[in-house]
Design a protein around this motif. Structure first.
Motif, PDB file in Angstrom:
ATOM      1  N   ASP A 383      91.095 -24.332  33.463  1.00 19.64           N
ATOM      2  CA  ASP A 383      89.877 -25.214  32.697  1.00 19.64           C
ATOM      3  C   ASP A 383      89.690 -26.206  33.482  1.00 19.64           C
ATOM      4  O   ASP A 383      88.538 -26.700  33.601  1.00 19.64           O
ATOM      5  N   ARG A 386      87.255 -26.126  37.551  1.00 19.42           N
ATOM      6  CA  ARG A 386      85.834 -26.401  37.704  1.00 19.42           C
ATOM      7  C   ARG A 386      85.466 -27.783  38.585  1.00 19.42           C
ATOM      8  O   ARG A 386      84.809 -27.952  39.618  1.00 19.42           O
ATOM      9  N   ASP A 405      81.173 -20.731  33.977  1.00 17.42           N
ATOM     10  CA  ASP A 405      82.388 -21.092  33.316  1.00 17.42           C
ATOM     11  C   ASP A 405      83.341 -20.061  33.116  1.00 17.42           C
ATOM     12  O   ASP A 405      83.001 -18.832  33.423  1.00 17.42           O
ATOM     13  N   PHE A 409      82.334 -18.007  38.282  1.00 18.50           N
ATOM     14  CA  PHE A 409      81.379 -19.140  38.852  1.00 18.50           C
ATOM     15  C   PHE A 409      80.355 -18.330  40.154  1.00 18.50           C
ATOM     16  O   PHE A 409      80.726 -17.686  40.586  1.00 18.50           O
TER      17      PHE A 409
END
Length: 623
Positions: A383, A386, A405, A409
């Motif tokens: 999580d 990113r 997400d 990606f």
């Protein structure tokens, strides 16, 4: 002189009273059974039960407490007319608390013939004015399987008001209520399914004139189906830029009449709505619209708590709302920009999508990246990945666009020259060496113009597939690293049948090596690699020719065929290499390597089970 009844007259009177009680009992049970066959909901059935039983037993009051699984309390849900009816849903008891709670805990009927307030189990609720009652009966409502659903109780203003027949009747009513409540729960589930299934069907035709009108009508229907005071619907209309949305509100008539300021502006933002609703202390239930790729959310508010059944109903309705919204917006417009770029049909479509994103760079390197949590870590690391990725790829003065997400990606990086691309690749490789997350990265070539990005995207996708296939051993794969292998999957599939048969035969070599500590698999690979030349193979292995011949003879004994007799040297050589790699993989297991073998005994599969043991293609077919 006074008159007195004879024994015969007393017996007749007792029989008359017993017959009357039996008739009342039969009539009460018959009517309750008929009500159950009508499919009454749980509360309606319980309400009629207390009225009928109170009349049959001449009780002043009858109550039903139902078990709340979420709150783990017995809640007063039904009562005959009177003062106590004002306090429905507010009186709550734990199991074992009060005479009522004790009956539920012990699953036994309780008769308190004199002044229940003096019973040591009694729990007082002054608002119920229970001092007016001088006797009571409580019986548990128990479903098949001994699950307690509630308690049925009777009260009277006089002592010794309830006979054994009354207790027996109350017990039978409790049993009927248990069956009725289970039946009502099943019926409720069916009604939920029916309501959800007909949600879109029941919308009026004029509702489909625009997205806003349709959402407003759907919000009204949703509020009605959930018995909610307020329903808020948010739908995103543009996933490419992450902007553009419609927000509508719908309220029940009574709520709107009192709180018109909240629903007057149907498109106010979520923050304003939250501020306005907060002081009202309403229960809130919110679910996303769409599961795999949510396009918005639906939220309902009301004073009463929402039940698990309400949540199931809202999830079903939410799926219908999402489908209705998509039919007006168009599913393609709501697909993530990452997916639209990766599946664009041609260079023109890719160019238009890039322009829609505001991407006009001439020199672009596309990167397709997948991330997963490393062994021993949880999804939290993924999580956070990113933001880690953005930080690692940021380059002053150059634009980097990150799309996607959930561990998948697409990166568009401005790279004016080959050196800039090399720096990008090195940063990605460093990222793959960090603990907590494993990545598989495919890097396309530099696209000098927007239309060339289409080809580079295809290259990055192909390279990422090789990176995923190779696992942690590769990490980052550039297209030029695998361009010469682009036809390999097809070639491998073409020779699959012949390769499978050879592998099945050579598996015995791996087993023999593991059990005897020999290197026959390596010998076999060298023999095939040198086109069956004993001289060249022995030189490659640094062994005497006679030693090689002895090993070849041993291999022949194991596989039942001389390695020199293979017709397809390409398949045989590839199979030998796979066998040698399998032997090295299995041997790495150390002393416990036996436990690492395939459960079917197919040594060539390697250390990890292929996951298809029940349908293993390496096992000879029988029959």
């Amino acid at each position: 002189m006074g008159t007195s009844s004879t024994p015969r007259e007393a017996d007749v009177e007792a029989l008359r009273l017993a017959l009357a009680a039996s008739e009342r009992r039969a009539a009460t049970l018959a009517e309750l059974t008929a009500l159950m066959s009508e499919g009454r909901d749980a509360l309606a059935l319980a309400q009629r039960a207390v009225e009928l039983t109170a009349r049959a037993t001449k009780a002043a009051g009858a109550f039903v407490y139902l078990w709340d699984k979420d709150d783990e309390r017995l809640v007063l849900r039904v009562a005959t007319d009177g003062w106590q009816r004002r306090h429905l849903d507010t009186i709550r008891l734990r199991l074992g608390e009060g005479v009522t709670g004790w009956s539920a805990l012990m699953r036994q009927p309780v008769l308190v013939p004199k002044d229940p307030s003096q019973d040591p189990r009694f729990k007082a609720f002054p608002e119920l004015r229970e001092s007016t009652f001088k006797s009571m009966v409580a019986v548990p409502i128990v479903a098949p399987g001994e699950e307690v659903l509630g308690v049925f109780s009777l009260y009277a203003p006089t002592e010794d008001a309830f006979s054994a027949n009354d207790v027996s009747l109350a017990t039978e009513v409790g049993s009927l209520l248990a069956s009725g409540l289970v039946q009502a729960e099943t019926l409720t589930k069916l009604q939920v399914q029916s309501t959800a299934a007909r949600f879109l069907h029941d919308l009026p035709d004029q509702a489909w004139s625009s997205l806003t009108d349709c959402l407003r009508v759907m919000a009204q229907h949703c509020a009605a189906d959930l018995e909610a005071d307020l329903c808020s619907l948010e739908v995103t209309t543009d996933r490419t830029h992450g902007q553009g949305s419609v927000h509508v509100l719908a309220a029940a008539d009574a709520f709107g009449a009192v709180h018109g300021d909240i629903v007057r502006d149907g498109e106010q933002d979520k923050a304003t709505l939250a501020q306005q609703v907060a002081p009202l202390n309403l229960s809130r239930l919110r679910i996303p619209l769409g599961v795999a790729a949510p396009i918005g959310a639906v939220t309902v508010f009301r004073p009463r708590r929402f039940s698990p059944e309400d949540e199931v109903l809202l999830e079903a309705i939410g799926a219908q709302i999402a489908a209705g919204a998509l039919s007006l917006i168009g599913a393609e417009a709501l697909r993530p920009a990452r997916d639209r770029l990766l599946s664009a049909a041609d260079a023109e479509a890719t160019e238009n999508l890039l322009l829609g994103l505001g991407w006009k760079r001439r020199a672009t390197t596309p990167v397709v990246l997948r991330s997963t949590a490393a062994a021993g870590t949880g999804p939290v690391e993924v999580d956070r990945f990113r933001s880690t990725l953005v930080e690692a790829l940021a380059e002053p003065g150059r634009r980097v666009e990150l799309l996607g997400d959930a561990g998948h990606f697409l990166v568009l990086a401005e790279t004016p020259d080959a050196q800039a691309r090399s720096v990008l690749v090195e940063r990605l490789a460093e990222l793959g060496r960090r603990p907590g997350v494993r990545i598989a990265v495919g890097v396309g070539s530099v696209a000098g113009a927007l239309r060339e990005v289409h080809r580079s995207l295809r290259q990055a996708t192909l390279a990422s597939q090789w990176a995923v296939m190779a696992g942690s051993e590769a990490g980052v794969v550039r297209f030029e690293d695998v361009v010469h292998l682009r036809m390999l999957p097809s070639a491998a599939l073409d020779m699959s049948d012949s390769l499978r048969s050879v592998l099945g035969m050579l598996g015995a070599v791996v087993t023999y090596d593991l059990e005897n500590g020999t290197d026959l698999a390596q010998t076999l690979e060298a023999f095939f690699a040198n086109s069956g030349s004993v001289a060249r193979a022995s030189e490659a292995l640094f062994i005497h020719r006679n030693t090689l011949r002895q090993r070849i003879q041993r291999i022949e004994e194991l596989i039942g065929q001389s390695p020199e007799a293979f017709d397809d040297w390409i398949s045989a050589g590839l199979a030998a290499r796979l066998v040698r790699m399998s032997r090295a993989e299995l041997a790495a297991g150390g002393p416990a390597r036996g436990s690492a073998r395939c459960p079917n005994g197919v040594a060539t599969i390697g250390k990890a089970c292929c996951g298809s043991a029940a349908a293993c293609v390496m096992i000879p077919k029988r029959g």
